[in-house]
Write an enzyme that holds these catalytic residues in place. Structure first.
Site, short mmCIF file in Angstrom:
data_model
loop_
_atom_site.label_atom_id
_atom_site.label_comp_id
_atom_site.label_asym_id
_atom_site.label_seq_id
_atom_site.Cartn_x
_atom_site.Cartn_y
_atom_site.Cartn_z
N GLY A 104 -6.82 13.85 2.44
CA GLY A 104 -6.32 12.48 2.73
C GLY A 104 -6.75 11.96 4.09
O GLY A 104 -6.15 11.01 4.60
N GLY A 146 0.85 -1.21 0.00
CA GLY A 146 0.00 0.00 0.00
C GLY A 146 0.87 1.24 0.00
O GLY A 146 1.61 1.49 0.95
N LEU A 147 0.78 1.99 -1.10
CA LEU A 147 1.61 3.21 -1.24
C LEU A 147 0.71 4.40 -1.52
O LEU A 147 0.94 5.18 -2.45
CB LEU A 147 2.63 3.01 -2.37
CG LEU A 147 3.69 1.93 -2.10
CD1 LEU A 147 4.45 1.59 -3.39
CD2 LEU A 147 4.66 2.35 -1.01
N GLY A 148 -0.37 4.52 -0.74
CA GLY A 148 -1.30 5.64 -0.91
C GLY A 148 -0.91 6.77 0.04
O GLY A 148 0.28 7.03 0.27
N THR A 149 -1.91 7.41 0.65
CA THR A 149 -1.65 8.55 1.53
C THR A 149 -0.63 8.18 2.60
O THR A 149 0.37 8.87 2.79
CB THR A 149 -2.98 8.97 2.22
OG1 THR A 149 -3.92 9.27 1.20
CG2 THR A 149 -2.78 10.19 3.10
N LYS A 208 -12.21 1.41 15.86
CA LYS A 208 -11.14 1.86 16.78
C LYS A 208 -11.55 1.59 18.23
O LYS A 208 -10.75 1.12 19.04
CB LYS A 208 -10.88 3.35 16.55
CG LYS A 208 -10.24 3.63 15.18
CD LYS A 208 -10.33 5.09 14.81
CE LYS A 208 -9.60 5.37 13.51
NZ LYS A 208 -9.89 6.68 12.94
N ASP A 259 -15.91 3.64 11.40
CA ASP A 259 -14.46 3.75 11.64
C ASP A 259 -14.19 3.97 13.14
O ASP A 259 -13.30 3.35 13.72
CB ASP A 259 -13.88 4.89 10.80
CG ASP A 259 -12.40 5.08 11.04
OD1 ASP A 259 -11.61 4.24 10.58
OD2 ASP A 259 -12.02 6.06 11.72
N LYS A 304 -7.53 -0.53 11.08
CA LYS A 304 -8.46 -0.82 12.20
C LYS A 304 -9.61 -1.72 11.78
O LYS A 304 -10.11 -2.51 12.60
CB LYS A 304 -8.99 0.47 12.82
CG LYS A 304 -9.56 1.49 11.85
CD LYS A 304 -8.52 2.43 11.32
CE LYS A 304 -9.04 3.19 10.12
NZ LYS A 304 -8.44 4.46 9.90
N GLY A 342 -4.27 11.74 8.31
CA GLY A 342 -3.38 12.43 7.37
C GLY A 342 -2.10 11.64 7.20
O GLY A 342 -1.71 10.86 8.08
#
Ligand SMILES: NC(=O)c1ccc[n+]([C@@H]2O[C@H](COP(=O)([O-])OP(=O)(O)OC[C@H]3O[C@@H](n4cnc5c(N)ncnc54)[C@H](O)[C@@H]3O)[C@@H](O)[C@H]2O)c1
Ligand SMILES: N[C@@H](CCO)C(=O)O
Ligand code: NA
Length: 440
Positions: A189, A11-14, A207, A203, A107, A304
């Site tokens: 992001g 995973g190379l996103g935000t 958590k 979400d 999460k 972020g």
């Protein structure tokens, strides 16, 4: 100098791209603090060719995250793809099963499979770290899992979703629409790939379920959470709350009660003069009430790229500094097999204050009728106010706002039901629970 710690990033996103940049730019500094270099040995994402502002050509590319987890020559598998199902689930399992440590920010995955994954990590003597999964950069996992060992915890609550807090803050302070605020949170992001997870409260629930397990030693039980998101909150609620000395926040709350452990996620009124009410924008806050330490309140960036990457990096650094073969901290604070079954407390038995906003026809006797239904259900009122709507025509509906003293949820539901039965309400009543910090 010890050998480099080889990591594989899926995973190379935000978050993944921020982490990769930091690892490359701060290589020397990390080598000094961790006592060994940290090397990105393998990567995977959906698109190979995308410019991520960092040169990853030295890392082995994999098209399939599960293949990376199974085959790459790595010490740590860093899962930053997201999603409770495959490939994240299969890849994390594959890595742990062959003794590769795992760091994840996911999460949703932990809420669904955390107990299973913690068990596999223990069987294989490896570390499963997930600081970024709850409240972003705030070190709440470390606090609960390690620093508060020996404390008995009575309540954990907080603002755990940056997107929702950003939306509520912008709506109040800049008068922007819900939709405009959400778009901005997505652009920055902060939001999940499907932002419904943020605004519907899932979400925060994911958590909270993790914090509940760490705090109370029960199995993760995300499906047993009472859930309300923020989509029903209007600017009228936000303004009415402010007039009465409150601010609306989406809170996750877990506390021990006589009937079990209460887990709930819902828009909540917090007193304007409390610290948590001042927590704005993408910032998160988590309060932990315990018997030895007392109340701990931690505030910091909740979402972020950089804030999240900072927590992921801390987890990787812990692994880099760990001694091979040394005892590892159990992922969920105690051995997975020793977690107790979760016993859900009934929300109807929740005890607390309530804000009730009613839009009513402008008829004689309505105010008295509402007060009567409250009294008949044993509800004592902190305040009751009546307002005209924006126009002053006498036939227009009026708004009545009640704030109750601490009472049982069941009584509030019965009273509001009886009021509805009178036929003078215009639209649905708005009921928001009030949460009072112990001290902060
Ligand atoms: N963005 C945040 O502020 C933040 C904060 C805390 C935790 N997280 C969590 O971190 C994780 C990543 O979030 P993000 O915001 O970076 O997401 P993102 O959508 O920006 O990036 C996801 C990356 O994973 C890759 N990916 C997704 N599915 C894949 C698949 N099947 N095969 C290969 N690659 C795949 C995508 O190509 C992309 O590079 C999620 O679990 C999220 O919940 C995000
Ligand atoms: N979408 C999440 C990311 C951090 O977990 C949030 O807004 O808080
Ligand atoms: Na955290």
């Amino acid at each position: 100098m010890a050998d480099a710690l080889k990591i594989g990033i899926a995973g190379l996103g935000t978050v993944g791209a921020s982490l990769a940049k930091i690892l490359v730019e701060r290589r020397d500094m990390l080598q000094t603090t961790c006592g060994r270099p940290i090397e990105i040995a393998a990567v995977t994402a959906r698109s190979k060719g995308r410019d991520r502002g960092v040169d990853l050509s030295a890392a082995e590319w994999f098209d399939d995250p599960v293949a990376l987890a199974r085959e790459a020559r790595i010490d740590v598998f860093v899962e930053l793809m997201g999603g409770a199902g495959d490939p994240a689930h299969a890849a994390v399992k594959a890595a742990l099963s062959r003794g590769v440590h795992v760091v994840t920010a996911n999460k949703a995955l932990l809420a669904a499979h955390g107990v299973e994954l913690a068990g596999i990590a223990e069987e294989n003597g490896c570390i499963l770290n997930y600081e970024a999964a709850v409240a972003g950069g705030i070190p709440v996992i470390k606090a609960l899992r390690e620093s508060l060992t020996g404390n008995t915890i009575s309540r954990v609550y907080g603002i755990m979703n940056g997107t929702c807090n950003y939306i509520l803050t912008k709506m109040e302070k800049e008068g922007l629409s819900f939709e405009a605020c959400l778009k901005e949170a997505q652009r920055l992001g902060y939001a999940e790939a499907d932002p419904a997870f943020d605004i519907e409260g899932n979400d925060t629930a994911h958590k909270l379920s993790i914090l509940t397990t760490l705090a109370f030693g029960t199995k993760i039980s995300a499906d047993d959470i009472y859930l309300e998101g923020i989509t029903n909150i209007s600017i009228d609620d936000i303004r009415a709350a402010a007039d009465l000395g409150y601010r609306i926040k989406l809170l996750g709350v877990a506390q021990k009660t006589d009937t079990g452990v209460e887990q709930r996620v819902h828009p909540t009124m917090v007193p304007l003069d409390s610290v948590i009410a001042q927590v704005d924008g993408v910032t998160n806050a988590v309060a932990i009430e315990s018997d030895i330490l007392g109340e701990l309140l931690m505030v910091g960036p909740g979402a972020g790229g950089n804030a999240t990457a900072s927590a992921v990096l801390g987890d990787i650094a812990d692994i880099a500094k760990s001694r091979p073969g040394a005892q590892t901290v159990p992922a969920l604070g105690r051995p997975a097999a020793s977690l107790a079954p979760y016993k859900r407390a009934q929300i109807r038995k929740h005890h607390g204050g309530y804000f009730i906003r009613l839009s009513v026809e402008d008829r004689t006797g309505v105010f008295a009728s509402i007060a009567k239904h409250m009294a008949e259900n044993g509800i004592s009122l902190e305040s009751i106010v009546q307002r005209a709507q924006s126009t002053t025509e006498s036939t227009d509906p009026k708004t009545i706002i009640l704030v109750t003293h601490a009472t049982m949820e069941d009584s509030v539901r019965k009273a509001v039901g009886s009021v509805k039965g009178e036929g003078y309400l215009v639209g649905e009543p708005q009921v928001i629970r009030i949460e009072r910090p112990k001290t902060a």
